[in-house]
Design a protein around this motif. Structure first.
Motif, PDB file in Angstrom:
ATOM      1  N   PHE A 123       0.718  -1.189   0.048  1.00  0.00           N
ATOM      2  CA  PHE A 123       0.002   0.152  -0.138  1.00  0.00           C
ATOM      3  C   PHE A 123       1.126   1.068  -0.108  1.00  0.00           C
ATOM      4  O   PHE A 123       1.442   1.564   0.728  1.00  0.00           O
ATOM      5  N   LYS A 124       0.805   2.152  -1.305  1.00  0.00           N
ATOM      6  CA  LYS A 124       1.634   3.071  -1.429  1.00  0.00           C
ATOM      7  C   LYS A 124       0.746   4.454  -1.481  1.00  0.00           C
ATOM      8  O   LYS A 124       1.536   5.502  -1.452  1.00  0.00           O
ATOM      9  N   GLU A 135       3.441   5.448   8.270  1.00  0.00           N
ATOM     10  CA  GLU A 135       4.226   6.562   8.468  1.00  0.00           C
ATOM     11  C   GLU A 135       4.451   7.086   7.190  1.00  0.00           C
ATOM     12  O   GLU A 135       4.956   8.114   6.741  1.00  0.00           O
ATOM     13  N   GLY A 136       4.001   6.505   6.067  1.00  0.00           N
ATOM     14  CA  GLY A 136       4.131   6.847   4.603  1.00  0.00           C
ATOM     15  C   GLY A 136       5.396   6.614   4.032  1.00  0.00           C
ATOM     16  O   GLY A 136       6.095   7.202   3.220  1.00  0.00           O
ATOM     17  N   ARG A 137       6.152   5.567   4.654  1.00  0.00           N
ATOM     18  CA  ARG A 137       7.458   5.043   3.981  1.00  0.00           C
ATOM     19  C   ARG A 137       7.462   4.013   3.113  1.00  0.00           C
ATOM     20  O   ARG A 137       6.570   3.076   3.335  1.00  0.00           O
ATOM     21  N   ILE A 155      10.963   6.355   0.758  1.00  0.00           N
ATOM     22  CA  ILE A 155      10.510   7.339   0.242  1.00  0.00           C
ATOM     23  C   ILE A 155       9.131   7.684   0.751  1.00  0.00           C
ATOM     24  O   ILE A 155       8.319   6.779   0.887  1.00  0.00           O
ATOM     25  N   SER A 156       8.866   8.908   1.342  1.00  0.00           N
ATOM     26  CA  SER A 156       7.650   9.175   1.946  1.00  0.00           C
ATOM     27  C   SER A 156       6.296   9.653   0.944  1.00  0.00           C
ATOM     28  O   SER A 156       6.759  10.439   0.225  1.00  0.00           O
ATOM     29  N   ARG A 157       5.105   9.460   1.354  1.00  0.00           N
ATOM     30  CA  ARG A 157       4.178  10.089   0.817  1.00  0.00           C
ATOM     31  C   ARG A 157       4.135  11.288   1.295  1.00  0.00           C
ATOM     32  O   ARG A 157       4.396  12.013   2.363  1.00  0.00           O
ATOM     33  N   HIS A 158       3.325  12.299   0.668  1.00  0.00           N
ATOM     34  CA  HIS A 158       3.222  13.912   1.397  1.00  0.00           C
ATOM     35  C   HIS A 158       2.069  13.643   2.524  1.00  0.00           C
ATOM     36  O   HIS A 158       0.915  13.179   2.253  1.00  0.00           O
TER      37      HIS A 158
END
Length: 279
Positions: free
Chosen positions: A176-177, A205-207, A212-215
């Motif tokens: 899930f990205k 946490e969006g990693r 790379i993190s999501r905004h």
């Protein structure tokens, strides 16, 4: 542990799904098997177990999605009964039976991506259901489907009806990205060696694998609860004796199961229940 007790314990998990006294809170009525679609609309039509609380008003509802063992009746007994006793309509979907599938825990590929929304569409037509207050709750494979249903993407956009919330018990979080469109609760065991807690931490946490993190702020926040001593299927009371299945340990954990029940009840109350929309 000898092979015979191990086999018996595994068979109990795959087929029986009986509830322990901790999950004995019952709704007033027995579940009813319902067919969600006419065969003219979908082949094969889905079926499910429906529970309805005693209420004169349309009630919020919960769609329940089973794990790769396909034990939908056990899931209804374990969670459908309990959630209905909290005042919700529950619909436990059988994704395997109509497709002639016994299990998908190995390498079986099953296209169930729209099953959650097929259940939501059916619930929305029922006079006992408030269609604006429906959540989806999944377990392992079903948890993946629940997250897919509310992740921003083609499946979520294609449905005219929308879920208001989603809860995922020990989901495979790696895939899930994108951002979530509604509040999401993720519950997983720290010792789970099948669906890893660290992968769920990264998702929340969006990693991703590359760091790379999501905004941040683009999607609806997710809440993660990790139970320190818990393994995969920690809420399944028939796994009092742990089993090794496909190289992974499955084991019931009473403390984690009780805490997860309270966490889910609070989450549903806040998102679709009596506290939804409260300041």
């Amino acid at each position: 542990m000898t092979k015979a007790p191990k086999a018996a314990a595994l068979l109990a998990w795959l087929l029986a799904g009986l509830a322990s006294p901790a999950f004995a809170a019952a709704a007033e009525s027995a579940p009813a098997v319902v067919e969600l679609e006419s065969p003219l609309w979908a082949a094969p039509p889905l079926q499910g177990l429906l529970r309805q609380p005693a209420s004169a008003q349309p009630a919020p509802a919960v769609v329940l999605l089973h794990a790769c063992n396909g034990n939908w009746r056990g899931l209804d007994e374990r969670w459908g009964k309990r959630i209905a006793s909290w005042g919700y309509v529950t619909l436990t979907v059988d994704s395997f039976g109509p497709r002639g599938i016994r299990t998908a825990c190995g390498s079986v590929a099953v296209d169930m991506g729209t099953d959650a929304y097929r259940a939501l569409a059916w619930l929305a037509r029922q006079p006992s259901v408030d269609p604006a207050r429906v959540a989806v709750v999944g377990f392992s494979l079903g948890a993946s489907l629940a997250l897919t249903a509310v992740e921003r993407g083609a499946i979520e956009r294609a449905s005219a009806r929308k879920f208001r919330a989603a809860a995922a018990f020990y989901p495979p979080c790696l895939a899930f990205k994108d951002n979530m469109t509604v509040p999401v609760l993720v519950l997983v065991g720290e010792r789970d060696d099948w669906t890893l807690a660290n992968e769920c931490r990264n998702m929340v946490e969006g990693r991703d694998d590359y760091g790379i993190s999501r905004h941040r702020g683009d999607g609806v926040p997710m809440r993660l609860i990790v139970y320190p001593d818990a393994w995969h299927a920690f809420d399944a009371p028939q796994l009092q004796t742990p089993v090794n299945y496909l190289g992974h340990r499955l084991q019931f954990n009473q403390a984690a199961a009780d805490q997860a029940s309270e966490a889910l009840r609070e989450f549903l109350s806040e998102t679709i229940g009596e506290r939804a929309g409260a300041p």
